[in-house]
Design an enzyme around this catalytic site. Structure first.
Site, PDB file in Angstrom:
ATOM      1  N   ARG A 196      21.548 -17.178   8.070  1.00  0.00           N
ATOM      2  CA  ARG A 196      21.716 -18.021   6.870  1.00  0.00           C
ATOM      3  C   ARG A 196      23.116 -18.644   6.756  1.00  0.00           C
ATOM      4  NH1 ARG A 196      17.033 -17.225   6.898  1.00  0.00           N
ATOM      5  NH2 ARG A 196      15.699 -16.768   5.108  1.00  0.00           N
ATOM      6  N   CYS A 253      14.299 -16.552  -1.898  1.00  0.00           N
ATOM      7  CA  CYS A 253      14.835 -15.192  -1.817  1.00  0.00           C
ATOM      8  C   CYS A 253      16.268 -15.191  -2.323  1.00  0.00           C
ATOM      9  CB  CYS A 253      14.787 -14.680  -0.379  1.00  0.00           C
ATOM     10  SG  CYS A 253      13.122 -14.167   0.069  1.00  0.00           S
ATOM     11  N   GLU A 324      21.938 -14.412  -0.952  1.00  0.00           N
ATOM     12  CA  GLU A 324      21.724 -15.502  -0.001  1.00  0.00           C
ATOM     13  C   GLU A 324      21.984 -16.825  -0.720  1.00  0.00           C
ATOM     14  OE1 GLU A 324      17.845 -15.776   2.175  1.00  0.00           O
ATOM     15  OE2 GLU A 324      17.861 -17.776   1.303  1.00  0.00           O
TER      16      GLU A 324
END
Ligand code: EPU
Length: 338
Positions: A196, A253, A324
């Protein structure tokens, strides 16, 4: 320079754009700048206070002038893509928000090989538009991204991915605009992708201008059976609908998965936190790693809920969860800058 005030700890802090700075933005961008724009309108989590200026540059020339002017005036800036992985605090954003989705879009096939087709996509193109484009033409490699919101630039910057693939698997080059005005093409081998994240090499670091803007990506997609692609994309969509909340305000998420062991969603689930609410924010009862804005949440509610999750998962499983979602902005109006 931006307006400045002195905080209680004696530090100089930005408090917004002054009249000269607003005038400069209007003369440069005309209708393509708006002031004091609530960021809840530009993020899928639908929270966040006002950005001093929301700008929508029409082309590279405008974007270059905008970046170099911001640099001269020491105004912080932030690029937003689809706003789907962004949590803006309730005090909003001091400085300039730059949206690429209105004008930096478009997909072009640049090389039709027998086995591979190379495609260029501008950073503001919706990731779903790129997915549809490839599937309709029998091109594989990005089907994993079906249903992931956001823009191509955001997906590259965050190295969007699932267990079935990452954007970095199919990316060949990116074009970056540096605040000095230099356009640079970087190949996959020059890029440091991680989980990520993408770290751009920083050739301009000597001048301090190491924040580049991704303008475009080129991708290599292998040819594949059209019918097979349609079926697998349908399956991915169905799996997402079954496992994830749909049609609600979320940023996907919220936490990264830990490097090993159970996923963040599973840990939050096992900690018994699904369905927990703080103000208008709620942990999805379908998937533990989704925080939902039930309609009237403030960013502070979401952040409190995230703190509760982090503390509970650390206490029960000894795992430190890391967001995230990118968290930006001020807790209260007129505190520190971006
Ligand atoms: N699980 C639970 N309880 C939950 C949620 C999940 O037990 O509440 C279990 C599942 O049963 C499964 C495991 O945890 O055994 C993993 O769950 P899932 O397959 O849903 O995948 P994930 O790791 O939670 C990742 C990406 C998602 C992406 C899905 C696609 C991350 C942080 N998340 O989720 O990406 O959509 O795979 O399969 O890598 C995003 O990045 O915003 C995002 C949503």
């Amino acid at each position: 320079m931006m307006n400045a005030a002195v905080s209680c700890d004696g530090k100089k802090v930005a408090t917004g754009l002054n009249i000269e700075e607003r005038g400069w933005l209007v003369s440069l961008l005309g209708q393509q700048v708006q002031f004091d724009v609530p960021m809840r309108r530009h993020t899928t989590l639908a929270v966040g206070g006002p950005a001093d200026a929301l700008t929508m540059p029409a082309d590279i020339k405008d974007l270059t002038t905008l970046l170099s002017g911001a640099r001269q005036r020491a105004i912080p800036w932030l690029i937003v893509g689809g706003g789907s992985n962004l949590l803006v605090r309730d005090g909003g954003i001091r400085g300039i928000v730059i949206a690429l989705t209105p004008y930096f879009k478009g997909i072009t096939a640049i090389d039709h090989g027998l086995e591979i087709v190379r495609v260029a996509a501008k950073a503001g193109t919706r990731l779903q538009t790129l997915c549809r484009y490839t599937i309709e033409r029998g091109l594989a490699g990005i089907t994993f991204a079906v249903g992931i919101p956001g823009s191509v630039g955001g997906a590259i910057a965050m190295n969007a991915g699932t267990a079935d693939g990452w954007i970095s698997d199919v990316l060949e080059t990116i074009t970056v605009l540096w605040p000095t005005g230099r356009l640079q093409r970087l190949s996959r081998a020059d890029l440091d992708f991680g989980y990520r994240r993408l770290c751009l090499p920083t050739p301009e670091i000597i001048t301090g201008d190491h924040q580049g803007v991704i303008i475009e990506g080129t991708f290599a997609f292998p040819r594949a059976d059209l019918q097979h692609l349609r079926i697998s994309s349908q399956k991915i969509k169905e799996k997402r609908r079954r496992r994830q909340p749909v049609g609600v305000s979320t940023a996907g998420c919220f936490f990264k998965n830990p490097p090993a062991g159970p996923s963040a969603g599973e840990l939050i689930d096992k900690a018994g936190l699904k369905g927990k609410r703080v103000g208008g924010a709620e942990i999805s009862s379908r998937h533990g790693n989704f925080i939902i804005n039930r309609g009237n949440a403030r960013a502070a509610d979401i952040l409190t809920l995230a703190d509760i999750i982090e503390a509970r998962v650390a206490a029960e499983f000894g795992v430190r969860l890391e967001p995230e979602v990118i968290i930006v902005g001020e807790s209260n109006h007129a505190s520190k800058s971006i």
